[in-house]
Write a protein that holds these residues in place. Structure first.
Motif, PDB file in Angstrom:
ATOM      1  N   ASP A  76      -3.992  13.728  -5.447  1.00 42.04           N
ATOM      2  CA  ASP A  76      -5.327  13.421  -5.978  1.00 42.04           C
ATOM      3  C   ASP A  76      -5.409  12.024  -6.584  1.00 42.04           C
ATOM      4  OD1 ASP A  76      -6.301  15.860  -5.200  1.00 42.04           O
ATOM      5  OD2 ASP A  76      -5.975  16.823  -7.141  1.00 42.04           O
ATOM      6  N   PHE A  77      -4.288  11.499  -7.105  1.00 42.10           N
ATOM      7  CA  PHE A  77      -4.358  10.185  -7.764  1.00 42.10           C
ATOM      8  C   PHE A  77      -4.780   9.088  -6.789  1.00 42.10           C
ATOM      9  CE2 PHE A  77      -0.096   9.788  -6.014  1.00 42.10           C
ATOM     10  CZ  PHE A  77       0.056   8.432  -5.786  1.00 42.10           C
ATOM     11  N   LEU A  78      -4.543   9.285  -5.503  1.00 36.87           N
ATOM     12  CA  LEU A  78      -4.911   8.256  -4.521  1.00 36.87           C
ATOM     13  C   LEU A  78      -6.419   8.080  -4.430  1.00 36.87           C
ATOM     14  CD1 LEU A  78      -2.418   9.042  -1.599  1.00 36.87           C
ATOM     15  CD2 LEU A  78      -2.301   7.151  -3.233  1.00 36.87           C
ATOM     16  N   TRP A 113       2.077  -2.805  -3.841  1.00 36.55           N
ATOM     17  CA  TRP A 113       1.997  -1.647  -4.745  1.00 36.55           C
ATOM     18  C   TRP A 113       2.869  -0.528  -4.189  1.00 36.55           C
ATOM     19  CZ3 TRP A 113      -1.883   2.741  -4.235  1.00 36.55           C
ATOM     20  CH2 TRP A 113      -1.819   3.593  -5.353  1.00 36.55           C
ATOM     21  N   ILE A 114       3.591   0.158  -5.065  1.00 35.35           N
ATOM     22  CA  ILE A 114       4.482   1.248  -4.648  1.00 35.35           C
ATOM     23  C   ILE A 114       3.973   2.550  -5.257  1.00 35.35           C
ATOM     24  CG2 ILE A 114       6.874   2.064  -4.562  1.00 35.35           C
ATOM     25  CD1 ILE A 114       7.716  -0.849  -5.202  1.00 35.35           C
ATOM     26  N   PRO A 115       3.114   3.274  -4.538  1.00 36.86           N
ATOM     27  CA  PRO A 115       2.542   4.505  -5.102  1.00 36.86           C
ATOM     28  C   PRO A 115       3.517   5.675  -5.134  1.00 36.86           C
ATOM     29  CG  PRO A 115       1.736   4.172  -2.877  1.00 36.86           C
ATOM     30  CD  PRO A 115       2.549   2.970  -3.215  1.00 36.86           C
ATOM     31  N   PHE A 116       4.528   5.640  -4.265  1.00 35.30           N
ATOM     32  CA  PHE A 116       5.498   6.731  -4.196  1.00 35.30           C
ATOM     33  C   PHE A 116       6.901   6.146  -4.359  1.00 35.30           C
ATOM     34  CE2 PHE A 116       1.887   8.237  -1.659  1.00 35.30           C
ATOM     35  CZ  PHE A 116       1.639   9.470  -2.263  1.00 35.30           C
ATOM     36  N   GLY A 117       7.446   6.298  -5.555  1.00 37.30           N
ATOM     37  CA  GLY A 117       8.766   5.737  -5.828  1.00 37.30           C
ATOM     38  C   GLY A 117       9.862   6.368  -4.997  1.00 37.30           C
ATOM     39  N   THR A 118       9.627   7.602  -4.538  1.00 38.00           N
ATOM     40  CA  THR A 118      10.617   8.288  -3.716  1.00 38.00           C
ATOM     41  C   THR A 118      10.354   8.101  -2.224  1.00 38.00           C
ATOM     42  OG1 THR A 118       9.316  10.326  -3.864  1.00 38.00           O
ATOM     43  CG2 THR A 118      11.102  10.039  -5.459  1.00 38.00           C
ATOM     44  N   GLY A 119       9.455   7.192  -1.886  1.00 35.31           N
ATOM     45  CA  GLY A 119       9.271   6.853  -0.489  1.00 35.31           C
ATOM     46  C   GLY A 119       8.065   7.476   0.173  1.00 35.31           C
ATOM     47  N   VAL A 120       7.673   6.859   1.278  1.00 33.00           N
ATOM     48  CA  VAL A 120       6.518   7.299   2.062  1.00 33.00           C
ATOM     49  C   VAL A 120       7.025   7.995   3.324  1.00 33.00           C
ATOM     50  CG1 VAL A 120       4.486   6.546   3.368  1.00 33.00           C
ATOM     51  CG2 VAL A 120       5.046   5.463   1.176  1.00 33.00           C
ATOM     52  N   GLY A 121       6.908   9.324   3.344  1.00 31.77           N
ATOM     53  CA  GLY A 121       7.214  10.082   4.544  1.00 31.77           C
ATOM     54  C   GLY A 121       5.967  10.224   5.402  1.00 31.77           C
ATOM     55  N   PRO A 122       6.038  10.966   6.502  1.00 32.33           N
ATOM     56  CA  PRO A 122       4.859  11.145   7.359  1.00 32.33           C
ATOM     57  C   PRO A 122       3.660  11.754   6.632  1.00 32.33           C
ATOM     58  CG  PRO A 122       6.839  11.758   8.553  1.00 32.33           C
ATOM     59  CD  PRO A 122       7.258  11.519   7.132  1.00 32.33           C
ATOM     60  N   GLU A 123       3.875  12.674   5.704  1.00 30.04           N
ATOM     61  CA  GLU A 123       2.749  13.279   4.991  1.00 30.04           C
ATOM     62  C   GLU A 123       2.086  12.269   4.060  1.00 30.04           C
ATOM     63  OE1 GLU A 123       3.198  17.158   3.320  1.00 30.04           O
ATOM     64  OE2 GLU A 123       4.811  17.699   4.694  1.00 30.04           O
TER      65      GLU A 123
END
Length: 385
Positions: free
Chosen positions: A219-221, A271-281
């Protein structure tokens, strides 16, 4: 109900488009009334000798790109500066488990899957590119009476050697239906195969935006304003140009590249919204919520259109490169009358051009009609005896 076995470049393929098309292919087949799963095929080790020989014949720039690719693979395997990339790869592995798939097959035992499926499907993606795929992707292991079709298969080349044509012709002639992804692919195949060849949409476009919304989990996106930049082929000059555009638009920019490209992850100014990485989802969620999309990827372009985004597309290789794969981007832009959204590395967009929105009033009608046409093509191809 017919059960379909799909041969694409799926298992352990750490490419966003490759994984998303694999998921969409199975979903599209289910959508038209059948069951499907990806067949996990692992090429024999001798293939990689062929791959090296193929790379050595390519242009200097392509060879250099492969050199850096192997440097990055070494760093990844060694764990040097690779924490972020490893986290992304773990997300890819989880997504692969989510996509319906078989057990692992190799050259030695692939014939064991023959009795498990009523129809075998080649596609989508570059499943017919002789540089990447062995004859198993043309179903050389199937008995003649077994049904096989191609959907959105790509040969990935403007032309192939006559020896390759002679090798592939008897394999392709056994297909009861052939759907390809690019106009150039249709022209090439039609020059040496007697079967009718039809250009169809990539499976990522057979699913509506609403059907992709299941991955919009963060939701933050929705409260963020940003550019989503996906460079399937990392180009520093294009990256720098996109960051410049982001400053003019007063938007943050998220840069997503090949997860195995260890050296170029999360550059300064992004900008890095996902510190654990961007997977396909996360990839789908980021695109769904982006204000703009910039990409040099075919799948990035197709999804941007499917999600009604304001987007700009670069070619992944210069037009002067004889081995460029630009036909895939040209085809999708031509189908949806979006060629004005194609820009180049040195394009100097005015503020007016940069902020001009895509008019989707006509494009939406094309999307709907093309989706119906291609789903019908897929259903009929599977059903026909």
């Amino acid at each position: 109900m017919k059960n379909c076995g799909v041969f694409s470049i799926f298992w352990k393929n750490y490419n966003y488009g490759g994984q998303l098309q694999a998921y969409a292919m199975c979903e599209a087949i289910r959508k038209v009334g059948f069951t499907a799963e990806q067949i996990c095929y692992v090429r024999k080790s001798s293939f990689y000798v062929h791959k090296v020989k193929t790379v050595l014949k390519k242009s200097r720039k392509v060879r250099l790109n492969y050199y850096w690719r192997y440097i990055n693979r070494f760093l990844l395997k060694s764990g040097i500066r690779a924490d972020y990339s490893k986290a992304v790869i773990n997300k890819f592995d989880s997504f692969m488990e989510f996509v319906p798939h078989s057990g692992i097959y190799t050259f030695e035992n692939v014939r064991e899957c023959v009795s498990l499926y009523d129809v075998f499907v080649s596609g989508s993606d570059q499943v017919w590119n002789p540089d990447n795929c062995t004859d198993e992707w043309f179903f050389n292991f199937l008995p003649n009476e077994k049904k096989r079709i191609a959907y959105s298969a790509s040969i990935g080349k403007k032309d192939i050697e006559n020896s390759e044509k002679a090798r592939l012709k008897p394999l392709i002639e056994k297909y009861s239906s052939i759907g390809v992804r690019e106009n150039e692919g249709k022209e090439l195949l039609s020059s040496f195969v007697s079967k009718k060849v039809t250009v169809v949409l990539d499976p990522v476009m057979l699913l509506s935006e609403e059907e992709w919304n299941k991955f919009d989990k963060w939701d933050f996106l929705k409260n963020e304003e940003y550019i989503f930049a996906y460079l399937v082929s990392y180009e520093k000059n294009i990256k720098d140009r996109i960051i410049d555009f982001s400053k003019r638009l007063k938007l943050k920019v998220v840069l997503v590249i090949d997860p195995r490209n260890v050296l170029n992850q999360n550059p300064k100014g992004t900008w890095i919204p996902f510190g654990t990485g961007v997977g396909p989802e996360e990839f789908i969620a980021l695109m769904l919520n982006a204000k703009y999309v910039f990409t040099n990827s075919f799948h990035g372009t197709a999804l941007a259109i499917n999600f009604h985004k304001n987007f700009f597309t670069y070619y992944s290789r210069p037009v002067t490169d004889k081995e460029n794969l630009n036909s895939r981007i040209d085809t999708v832009l031509d189908i949806f009358k979006c060629k004005s959204r194609l820009i180049f590395e040195d394009s100097k967009l005015s503020d007016e051009e940069l902020k001009k929105s895509v008019d989707y009033s006509m494009i939406n009608r094309i999307i709907e009609s093309e989706r119906v046409r291609c789903l019908d093509f897929l259903k009929n191809s599977i059903e026909e005896k």
